[in-house]
Design a protein around this motif. Structure first.
Motif, PDB file in Angstrom:
ATOM      1  N   GLY A 129       0.807  -1.214   0.000  1.00 48.81           N
ATOM      2  CA  GLY A 129       0.000   0.000   0.000  1.00 48.81           C
ATOM      3  C   GLY A 129       0.836   1.258   0.000  1.00 48.81           C
ATOM      4  O   GLY A 129       0.441   2.275  -0.558  1.00 48.81           O
ATOM      5  N   THR A 130       2.016   1.195   0.608  1.00 49.87           N
ATOM      6  CA  THR A 130       2.852   2.393   0.682  1.00 49.87           C
ATOM      7  C   THR A 130       3.607   2.662  -0.613  1.00 49.87           C
ATOM      8  O   THR A 130       4.065   3.775  -0.828  1.00 49.87           O
ATOM      9  CB  THR A 130       3.870   2.290   1.837  1.00 49.87           C
ATOM     10  N   ARG A 131       3.718   1.677  -1.472  1.00 43.13           N
ATOM     11  CA  ARG A 131       4.449   1.882  -2.732  1.00 43.13           C
ATOM     12  C   ARG A 131       3.891   3.061  -3.506  1.00 43.13           C
ATOM     13  O   ARG A 131       4.632   3.804  -4.137  1.00 43.13           O
ATOM     14  CB  ARG A 131       4.401   0.630  -3.598  1.00 43.13           C
ATOM     15  N   TRP A 132       2.581   3.228  -3.497  1.00 43.43           N
ATOM     16  CA  TRP A 132       1.975   4.322  -4.255  1.00 43.43           C
ATOM     17  C   TRP A 132       2.375   5.677  -3.702  1.00 43.43           C
ATOM     18  O   TRP A 132       2.484   6.652  -4.439  1.00 43.43           O
ATOM     19  CB  TRP A 132       0.462   4.150  -4.311  1.00 43.43           C
ATOM     20  N   GLY A 133       2.593   5.768  -2.406  1.00 41.34           N
ATOM     21  CA  GLY A 133       3.097   7.014  -1.829  1.00 41.34           C
ATOM     22  C   GLY A 133       4.479   7.337  -2.367  1.00 41.34           C
ATOM     23  O   GLY A 133       4.790   8.496  -2.667  1.00 41.34           O
ATOM     24  N   TYR A 134       5.304   6.304  -2.524  1.00 39.39           N
ATOM     25  CA  TYR A 134       6.640   6.509  -3.098  1.00 39.39           C
ATOM     26  C   TYR A 134       6.555   6.876  -4.579  1.00 39.39           C
ATOM     27  O   TYR A 134       7.350   7.670  -5.075  1.00 39.39           O
ATOM     28  CB  TYR A 134       7.520   5.278  -2.888  1.00 39.39           C
ATOM     29  N   VAL A 135       5.575   6.308  -5.287  1.00 41.36           N
ATOM     30  CA  VAL A 135       5.368   6.678  -6.695  1.00 41.36           C
ATOM     31  C   VAL A 135       5.010   8.156  -6.780  1.00 41.36           C
ATOM     32  O   VAL A 135       5.538   8.902  -7.611  1.00 41.36           O
ATOM     33  CB  VAL A 135       4.273   5.797  -7.348  1.00 41.36           C
ATOM     34  N   VAL A 136       4.116   8.608  -5.905  1.00 42.62           N
ATOM     35  CA  VAL A 136       3.731  10.025  -5.865  1.00 42.62           C
ATOM     36  C   VAL A 136       4.951  10.894  -5.577  1.00 42.62           C
ATOM     37  O   VAL A 136       5.156  11.931  -6.215  1.00 42.62           O
ATOM     38  CB  VAL A 136       2.632  10.270  -4.808  1.00 42.62           C
ATOM     39  N   ALA A 137       5.763  10.483  -4.623  1.00 44.29           N
ATOM     40  CA  ALA A 137       6.952  11.260  -4.265  1.00 44.29           C
ATOM     41  C   ALA A 137       7.905  11.375  -5.450  1.00 44.29           C
ATOM     42  O   ALA A 137       8.399  12.465  -5.757  1.00 44.29           O
ATOM     43  CB  ALA A 137       7.653  10.632  -3.066  1.00 44.29           C
ATOM     44  N   THR A 147      -5.486  14.843  -6.183  1.00 43.32           N
ATOM     45  CA  THR A 147      -6.071  13.946  -7.181  1.00 43.32           C
ATOM     46  C   THR A 147      -6.925  14.720  -8.171  1.00 43.32           C
ATOM     47  O   THR A 147      -6.721  14.636  -9.391  1.00 43.32           O
ATOM     48  CB  THR A 147      -6.932  12.859  -6.490  1.00 43.32           C
ATOM     49  N   ILE A 148      -7.866  15.477  -7.662  1.00 47.49           N
ATOM     50  CA  ILE A 148      -8.795  16.206  -8.533  1.00 47.49           C
ATOM     51  C   ILE A 148      -8.076  17.277  -9.327  1.00 47.49           C
ATOM     52  O   ILE A 148      -8.290  17.432 -10.534  1.00 47.49           O
ATOM     53  CB  ILE A 148      -9.947  16.812  -7.713  1.00 47.49           C
ATOM     54  N   VAL A 156      -5.917  15.498 -12.144  1.00 46.59           N
ATOM     55  CA  VAL A 156      -6.706  14.825 -13.177  1.00 46.59           C
ATOM     56  C   VAL A 156      -7.497  15.850 -13.993  1.00 46.59           C
ATOM     57  O   VAL A 156      -7.556  15.773 -15.220  1.00 46.59           O
ATOM     58  CB  VAL A 156      -7.635  13.751 -12.569  1.00 46.59           C
ATOM     59  N   TRP A 157      -8.063  16.836 -13.324  1.00 44.23           N
ATOM     60  CA  TRP A 157      -8.818  17.886 -14.015  1.00 44.23           C
ATOM     61  C   TRP A 157      -7.912  18.651 -14.976  1.00 44.23           C
ATOM     62  O   TRP A 157      -8.241  18.843 -16.145  1.00 44.23           O
ATOM     63  CB  TRP A 157      -9.452  18.813 -12.987  1.00 44.23           C
ATOM     64  N   HIS A 158      -6.776  19.095 -14.479  1.00 47.67           N
ATOM     65  CA  HIS A 158      -5.845  19.887 -15.296  1.00 47.67           C
ATOM     66  C   HIS A 158      -5.338  19.069 -16.486  1.00 47.67           C
ATOM     67  O   HIS A 158      -5.330  19.546 -17.625  1.00 47.67           O
ATOM     68  CB  HIS A 158      -4.684  20.353 -14.413  1.00 47.67           C
ATOM     69  N   GLY A 159      -4.930  17.856 -16.229  1.00 50.54           N
ATOM     70  CA  GLY A 159      -4.475  16.987 -17.312  1.00 50.54           C
ATOM     71  C   GLY A 159      -5.591  16.681 -18.295  1.00 50.54           C
ATOM     72  O   GLY A 159      -5.376  16.641 -19.511  1.00 50.54           O
ATOM     73  N   GLY A 160      -6.788  16.479 -17.774  1.00 51.68           N
ATOM     74  CA  GLY A 160      -7.933  16.222 -18.636  1.00 51.68           C
ATOM     75  C   GLY A 160      -8.223  17.385 -19.566  1.00 51.68           C
ATOM     76  O   GLY A 160      -8.567  17.187 -20.742  1.00 51.68           O
ATOM     77  N   LEU A 161      -8.076  18.610 -19.058  1.00 48.15           N
ATOM     78  CA  LEU A 161      -8.265  19.788 -19.917  1.00 48.15           C
ATOM     79  C   LEU A 161      -7.261  19.782 -21.067  1.00 48.15           C
ATOM     80  O   LEU A 161      -7.623  20.084 -22.212  1.00 48.15           O
ATOM     81  CB  LEU A 161      -8.121  21.078 -19.106  1.00 48.15           C
ATOM     82  N   ILE A 192      -2.477  13.554 -15.440  1.00 54.57           N
ATOM     83  CA  ILE A 192      -3.456  12.518 -15.107  1.00 54.57           C
ATOM     84  C   ILE A 192      -2.789  11.364 -14.358  1.00 54.57           C
ATOM     85  O   ILE A 192      -3.322  10.867 -13.357  1.00 54.57           O
ATOM     86  CB  ILE A 192      -4.186  12.030 -16.369  1.00 54.57           C
ATOM     87  N   ALA A 193      -1.610  10.947 -14.809  1.00 56.67           N
ATOM     88  CA  ALA A 193      -0.889   9.865 -14.120  1.00 56.67           C
ATOM     89  C   ALA A 193      -0.579  10.254 -12.685  1.00 56.67           C
ATOM     90  O   ALA A 193      -0.739   9.438 -11.760  1.00 56.67           O
ATOM     91  CB  ALA A 193       0.394   9.511 -14.879  1.00 56.67           C
ATOM     92  N   GLY A 194      -0.146  11.486 -12.473  1.00 56.19           N
ATOM     93  CA  GLY A 194       0.118  11.952 -11.111  1.00 56.19           C
ATOM     94  C   GLY A 194      -1.145  11.948 -10.265  1.00 56.19           C
ATOM     95  O   GLY A 194      -1.134  11.535  -9.101  1.00 56.19           O
ATOM     96  N   GLY A 195      -2.254  12.399 -10.856  1.00 53.55           N
ATOM     97  CA  GLY A 195      -3.514  12.407 -10.139  1.00 53.55           C
ATOM     98  C   GLY A 195      -3.976  11.009  -9.763  1.00 53.55           C
ATOM     99  O   GLY A 195      -4.443  10.768  -8.640  1.00 53.55           O
ATOM    100  N   LEU A 196      -3.822  10.066 -10.691  1.00 53.91           N
ATOM    101  CA  LEU A 196      -4.211   8.684 -10.396  1.00 53.91           C
ATOM    102  C   LEU A 196      -3.300   8.058  -9.349  1.00 53.91           C
ATOM    103  O   LEU A 196      -3.756   7.269  -8.508  1.00 53.91           O
ATOM    104  CB  LEU A 196      -4.234   7.859 -11.679  1.00 53.91           C
ATOM    105  N   ALA A 197      -2.019   8.412  -9.377  1.00 52.05           N
ATOM    106  CA  ALA A 197      -1.104   7.922  -8.342  1.00 52.05           C
ATOM    107  C   ALA A 197      -1.511   8.483  -6.977  1.00 52.05           C
ATOM    108  O   ALA A 197      -1.523   7.749  -5.972  1.00 52.05           O
ATOM    109  CB  ALA A 197       0.337   8.303  -8.682  1.00 52.05           C
ATOM    110  N   PHE A 198      -1.859   9.776  -6.936  1.00 53.28           N
ATOM    111  CA  PHE A 198      -2.343  10.370  -5.680  1.00 53.28           C
ATOM    112  C   PHE A 198      -3.619   9.663  -5.209  1.00 53.28           C
ATOM    113  O   PHE A 198      -3.776   9.390  -4.023  1.00 53.28           O
ATOM    114  CB  PHE A 198      -2.630  11.859  -5.859  1.00 53.28           C
ATOM    115  N   ALA A 199      -4.537   9.399  -6.151  1.00 54.95           N
ATOM    116  CA  ALA A 199      -5.795   8.735  -5.785  1.00 54.95           C
ATOM    117  C   ALA A 199      -5.520   7.368  -5.161  1.00 54.95           C
ATOM    118  O   ALA A 199      -6.099   7.019  -4.122  1.00 54.95           O
ATOM    119  CB  ALA A 199      -6.684   8.590  -7.019  1.00 54.95           C
ATOM    120  N   THR A 200      -4.647   6.609  -5.779  1.00 49.16           N
ATOM    121  CA  THR A 200      -4.347   5.271  -5.279  1.00 49.16           C
ATOM    122  C   THR A 200      -3.631   5.337  -3.933  1.00 49.16           C
ATOM    123  O   THR A 200      -3.974   4.604  -3.000  1.00 49.16           O
ATOM    124  CB  THR A 200      -3.502   4.494  -6.309  1.00 49.16           C
ATOM    125  N   ALA A 201      -2.649   6.239  -3.826  1.00 50.05           N
ATOM    126  CA  ALA A 201      -1.914   6.372  -2.562  1.00 50.05           C
ATOM    127  C   ALA A 201      -2.847   6.825  -1.440  1.00 50.05           C
ATOM    128  O   ALA A 201      -2.760   6.327  -0.305  1.00 50.05           O
ATOM    129  CB  ALA A 201      -0.756   7.362  -2.733  1.00 50.05           C
TER     130      ALA A 201
END
Length: 195
Positions: free
Chosen positions: A13-21, A102-103, A106-111, A146-155
């Motif tokens: 579960g903590t791996r995603w926090g490291y991905v975000v970092a 997250t929002i 994802v919002w910014h990347g989506g735009l 978007i990838a950063g937002g999804l990583a934040f969401a998962t973490a």
């Protein structure tokens, strides 16, 4: 055995926090590079008016670049924070920040992606000299946000599951509040043309 399995799930579960970092640190590098006067990578991937501001060393724009870089590093710190339980208050603050990040991302990347698709399909006109730039935003910057937002969401979801499982309702409220705050900030930025 149950303890060992639980520890394994905690580490996973903590791996995603490291991905975000890692994402935050990598994302901060261009901001700091451009703030110091380098335009490496900017000429082909960023709007020409922004490149000119960096080249001309416009003080307010340089300040924006420095602040942006620091905020990206703050995102990396939040990612690291999502890997451990410090205190209940810290866990809640991290849930709020994770939901907001997250929002916002994802919002910014989506735009960027939607604008790129509309430009590529001819729905909105783009001058020929800006077509390559539009593609960078469609294929690089949009997906990167978007990838950063999804990583934040998962973490953040893993953080909630591991550290706030007994207080899920409050944690969800904090995460939602962070997400809505970020969405309002992003909408205000879009409407005013700032950011």
């Amino acid at each position: 055995m149950a303890i060992k399995g639980s520890a394994g799930r905690g580490r996973a579960g903590t791996r995603w926090g490291y991905v975000v970092a890692a994402w935050g640190v990598v994302f901060a590098v261009p901001s700091f590079l451009w703030a110091t006067g380098s335009t490496f990578g900017a000429r082909s991937t960023v709007a020409p008016e922004l490149v000119r501001l960096a080249q001309d060393r416009v003080p307010w724009f340089l300040a924006v670049l420095w602040v942006t870089g620091v905020l990206k590093l703050a995102g990396a710190a939040i990612g690291l924070g999502l890997t451990r339980l410090r205190s209940r208050r810290a866990a809640r603050l991290l849930a709020f920040c994770g939901g907001g990040a997250t929002i916002l991302l994802v919002w910014h990347g989506g735009l960027f992606v939607v604008h790129g698709i509309l430009a590529e399909t001819g729905v909105i006109p783009v001058s020929a000299d800006l077509v390559p730039l539009t593609r960078w935003y469609l294929y690089l910057w949009g997906p990167w946000f978007i990838a950063g937002g999804l990583a934040f969401a998962t973490a953040t979801a893993r953080h909630l599951h591991l550290h706030l499982h007994d207080d899920r309702r409050r944690a969800r409220h904090l995460t939602t509040a962070g997400a809505l705050g970020a969405l309002l900030l992003s909408l205000a930025s879009t409407v005013t043309g700032i950011g």
